[in-house]
Motif scaffolding. Structure first.
Motif, PDB file in Angstrom:
ATOM      1  N   CYS A 117     -30.577   9.613 116.254  1.00 57.72           N
ATOM      2  CA  CYS A 117     -30.929  10.602 117.271  1.00 57.72           C
ATOM      3  C   CYS A 117     -30.474  11.987 116.822  1.00 57.72           C
ATOM      4  N   ILE A 118     -31.448  12.874 116.611  1.00 59.44           N
ATOM      5  CA  ILE A 118     -31.142  14.208 116.117  1.00 59.44           C
ATOM      6  C   ILE A 118     -30.858  15.139 117.286  1.00 59.44           C
ATOM      7  N   LEU A 119     -29.675  15.744 117.272  1.00 60.98           N
ATOM      8  CA  LEU A 119     -29.321  16.789 118.236  1.00 60.98           C
ATOM      9  C   LEU A 119     -29.779  18.108 117.624  1.00 60.98           C
ATOM     10  N   ASP A 120     -30.876  18.649 118.153  1.00 62.91           N
ATOM     11  CA  ASP A 120     -31.515  19.839 117.566  1.00 62.91           C
ATOM     12  C   ASP A 120     -31.253  21.058 118.444  1.00 62.91           C
ATOM     13  N   VAL A 121     -30.478  22.003 117.954  1.00 64.55           N
ATOM     14  CA  VAL A 121     -30.269  23.275 118.676  1.00 64.55           C
ATOM     15  C   VAL A 121     -31.460  24.183 118.347  1.00 64.55           C
ATOM     16  N   HIS A 122     -32.290  24.438 119.358  1.00 65.45           N
ATOM     17  CA  HIS A 122     -33.655  24.952 119.151  1.00 65.45           C
ATOM     18  C   HIS A 122     -33.712  26.468 119.334  1.00 65.45           C
ATOM     19  N   ASN A 123     -32.952  27.188 118.498  1.00 63.99           N
ATOM     20  CA  ASN A 123     -32.726  28.615 118.785  1.00 63.99           C
ATOM     21  C   ASN A 123     -33.165  29.611 117.723  1.00 63.99           C
ATOM     22  N   TYR A 124     -33.859  29.169 116.679  1.00 59.74           N
ATOM     23  CA  TYR A 124     -34.447  30.102 115.711  1.00 59.74           C
ATOM     24  C   TYR A 124     -33.385  31.020 115.080  1.00 59.74           C
ATOM     25  N   ALA A 125     -32.146  30.508 115.003  1.00 59.11           N
ATOM     26  CA  ALA A 125     -30.997  31.243 114.430  1.00 59.11           C
ATOM     27  C   ALA A 125     -30.596  32.458 115.270  1.00 59.11           C
ATOM     28  N   ARG A 126     -30.988  32.452 116.539  1.00 58.07           N
ATOM     29  CA  ARG A 126     -30.813  33.658 117.360  1.00 58.07           C
ATOM     30  C   ARG A 126     -30.245  33.360 118.746  1.00 58.07           C
ATOM     31  N   TRP A 127     -29.673  34.420 119.327  1.00 58.60           N
ATOM     32  CA  TRP A 127     -29.220  34.438 120.726  1.00 58.60           C
ATOM     33  C   TRP A 127     -29.680  35.766 121.310  1.00 58.60           C
ATOM     34  N   TYR A 128     -30.710  35.720 122.118  1.00 59.54           N
ATOM     35  CA  TYR A 128     -31.253  36.934 122.759  1.00 59.54           C
ATOM     36  C   TYR A 128     -31.425  38.072 121.754  1.00 59.54           C
ATOM     37  N   GLY A 129     -32.168  37.789 120.718  1.00 62.44           N
ATOM     38  CA  GLY A 129     -32.544  38.809 119.753  1.00 62.44           C
ATOM     39  C   GLY A 129     -31.580  38.981 118.598  1.00 62.44           C
ATOM     40  N   GLY A 130     -30.317  38.628 118.766  1.00 61.62           N
ATOM     41  CA  GLY A 130     -29.327  38.803 117.705  1.00 61.62           C
ATOM     42  C   GLY A 130     -29.285  37.596 116.784  1.00 61.62           C
ATOM     43  N   ILE A 131     -29.243  37.855 115.471  1.00 59.14           N
ATOM     44  CA  ILE A 131     -29.195  36.774 114.489  1.00 59.14           C
ATOM     45  C   ILE A 131     -27.741  36.340 114.289  1.00 59.14           C
ATOM     46  N   ILE A 132     -27.513  35.049 114.318  1.00 62.69           N
ATOM     47  CA  ILE A 132     -26.160  34.515 114.119  1.00 62.69           C
ATOM     48  C   ILE A 132     -25.624  34.952 112.753  1.00 62.69           C
ATOM     49  N   GLY A 133     -24.441  35.554 112.767  1.00 63.41           N
ATOM     50  CA  GLY A 133     -23.793  35.951 111.508  1.00 63.41           C
ATOM     51  C   GLY A 133     -24.434  37.151 110.843  1.00 63.41           C
ATOM     52  N   GLN A 134     -25.455  37.715 111.497  1.00 58.57           N
ATOM     53  CA  GLN A 134     -26.162  38.861 110.907  1.00 58.57           C
ATOM     54  C   GLN A 134     -26.417  39.899 111.992  1.00 58.57           C
ATOM     55  N   GLY A 135     -25.338  40.242 112.713  1.00 53.20           N
ATOM     56  CA  GLY A 135     -25.426  41.269 113.743  1.00 53.20           C
ATOM     57  C   GLY A 135     -25.436  40.731 115.165  1.00 53.20           C
ATOM     58  N   GLY A 136     -25.767  39.432 115.317  1.00 52.24           N
ATOM     59  CA  GLY A 136     -25.773  38.797 116.637  1.00 52.24           C
ATOM     60  C   GLY A 136     -24.481  38.040 116.866  1.00 52.24           C
ATOM     61  N   PRO A 137     -24.580  36.800 117.370  1.00 50.28           N
ATOM     62  CA  PRO A 137     -23.371  35.993 117.556  1.00 50.28           C
ATOM     63  C   PRO A 137     -22.592  35.860 116.244  1.00 50.28           C
ATOM     64  N   THR A 138     -21.274  35.710 116.362  1.00 52.42           N
ATOM     65  CA  THR A 138     -20.476  35.501 115.150  1.00 52.42           C
ATOM     66  C   THR A 138     -20.621  34.056 114.682  1.00 52.42           C
ATOM     67  N   ASN A 139     -20.283  33.843 113.428  1.00 51.25           N
ATOM     68  CA  ASN A 139     -20.280  32.472 112.915  1.00 51.25           C
ATOM     69  C   ASN A 139     -19.328  31.599 113.719  1.00 51.25           C
ATOM     70  N   ASP A 140     -18.232  32.178 114.198  1.00 52.03           N
ATOM     71  CA  ASP A 140     -17.275  31.381 114.966  1.00 52.03           C
ATOM     72  C   ASP A 140     -17.818  31.027 116.349  1.00 52.03           C
ATOM     73  N   GLN A 141     -18.611  31.898 116.943  1.00 49.96           N
ATOM     74  CA  GLN A 141     -19.215  31.548 118.239  1.00 49.96           C
ATOM     75  C   GLN A 141     -20.206  30.395 118.070  1.00 49.96           C
ATOM     76  N   PHE A 142     -20.968  30.432 116.997  1.00 48.79           N
ATOM     77  CA  PHE A 142     -21.886  29.324 116.710  1.00 48.79           C
ATOM     78  C   PHE A 142     -21.093  28.071 116.322  1.00 48.79           C
ATOM     79  N   GLY A 143     -20.060  28.262 115.518  1.00 45.84           N
ATOM     80  CA  GLY A 143     -19.209  27.134 115.130  1.00 45.84           C
ATOM     81  C   GLY A 143     -18.538  26.487 116.339  1.00 45.84           C
TER      82      GLY A 143
END
Ligand SMILES: *[C@@H]1O[C@H](CO)[C@@H](O)[C@H](O)[C@H]1NC(C)=O
Length: 355
Positions: free
Chosen positions: A128-154
């Motif tokens: 069973c695959i747990l798929d976080v379906h977010n296109y590497a983004r949180w409301y327009g911000g790219i994770i680790g690239q100006g949006g959420p931090t790597n630690d918030q995603f971690g």
């Protein structure tokens, strides 16, 4: 591993056609016996059970989820029992999991709904695959690239890993369809998430690594894999770090009912060659098409390629069942125990009657 199976089979059977097959490459040749044909099959096949991701946009904005709380478990039981499918992917929106609070705790009212679907999946015995379906983004911000931090995603993955640490059949699909980002930077985000999962007790499960350009199969080996190739488990191994990629055959990213290509020669085949050359494995975690003659031909041909190359392709997941109804062009939702024609012919058919 498959080679040793073939050797054992030929030892036991001693038949000329199988011995002859041994001297050939173990992919791409016509099967001589039913037994050998069964070996030319991916290990896992199944269907996306969508809905907990509904409303997620490609920029990471959210809408309204529609978890398939009643139909999903029934569908998975049907697929597992009647179609012998053994892999389901359960997409879910990140904002819904944490009640729209970046870096916040799992929101129990929503998480318990998602978890009930996960438990229903696990009860079938499937992966069973747990798929976080977010296109590497949180409301327009790219994770680790100006949006959420790597630690918030971690932190999200740390919490999910704690929940499923003892469930060996949960597969962690880190992120659905990243796009328009810097892959080398994304690889660091992925590495951080893997460590978060392993640090929180989920040490044995497979983790799926996705690439840019909406995780397209076409060009994955040049666009995505070189950056991801540096990502490792704590012990330096990579055998539990499985690439995932997506492919649609309609020329419009999976919107139309007609297929125009089987995606093998120019997309899948070069990736297959690459994967074998670097000793890595992958899953095709989204593919599908309409219930049309063109898609029966093309999707079946696509999946046959995976069957023939099952040393590097672990499996496929059709898109999609769950909360989709018959008005959706790519629906794979069964009507009771009656499957759609594409599922019968290809998604389940190629698994049960390979290649
Ligand atoms: C469904 O497929 C048909 C035929 O290919 C197409 O005309 C229609 O626009 C598609 N619907 C959506 C929502 O994309």
């Amino acid at each position: 591993m498959k080679d040793s199976h073939l050797a054992l089979v030929s030892l036991l059977a001693g038949s000329a056609p199988i011995c002859q097959a041994l001297s050939m490459p173990h992919w791409g040749s016509e099967p001589d016996t039913r037994l050998e044909k069964r070996l030319q099959r991916v290990a896992y096949a199944g269907i996306n059970i969508a809905g907990c991701d509904f409303g997620m946009q490609t920029n990471g904005d959210s809408g309204t989820p529609d978890c398939p709380s009643s139909v999903g478990p029934t569908q998975m039981q049907h697929f597992a029992t009647n179609d012998h499918l053994n892999l389901f992917r359960l997409p879910v929106g990140w904002p819904y999991l944490v009640n729209y609070e970046l870096g916040g705790p799992l929101y129990e009212p929503f998480f318990s709904t998602y978890d009930a679907l996960m438990q229903a999946c696990l009860a079938t015995g499937a992966l069973c695959i747990l798929d976080v379906h977010n296109y590497a983004r949180w409301y327009g911000g790219i994770i680790g690239q100006g949006g959420p931090t790597n630690d918030q995603f971690g932190n999200l993955w740390a919490q999910l890993a704690q929940k499923y640490a003892s469930q060996k059949n949960v597969v962690f699909g880190l992120m659905n369809e990243p796009h328009d980002l810097v892959m080398t930077t994304w690889a660091a985000t992925v590495q951080n998430a893997i460590y978060a999962i392993r640090d929180n007790g989920a040490t044995t499960q497979m983790i799926l690594l996705s690439g840019t350009n909406y995780d397209a199969v076409g060009g994955f080996q040049t666009n995505s894999a070189p950056a991801l190739s540096s990502v490792v488990d704590y012990d330096g191994t990579q055998n539990k770090l499985i690439y995932e990629a997506h492919q649609y055959l309609d020329g419009d990213g999976g919107a139309l009912t007609e297929c125009i290509t089987n995606g093998v020669t120019n997309q899948l085949a070069p990736l297959t060659t690459y994967l074998r050359s670097v000793g890595r494995q992958a899953m095709l975690t989204e593919t599908g098409g309409g219930n049309t003659a063109s898609c029966f031909t093309d999707v079946c041909a696509e999946l046959s390629h995976l069957n023939w190359n099952n040393d590097v392709w672990l499996g496929w997941v059709g898109w999609a069942a769950g909360s989709f109804d018959s008005s959706y062009n790519l629906t794979e939702s069964p009507n009771g125990n009656v499957d759609t024609a594409l599922v019968t012919d290809c998604i389940a058919g190629k698994f049960n009657n390979p290649p």
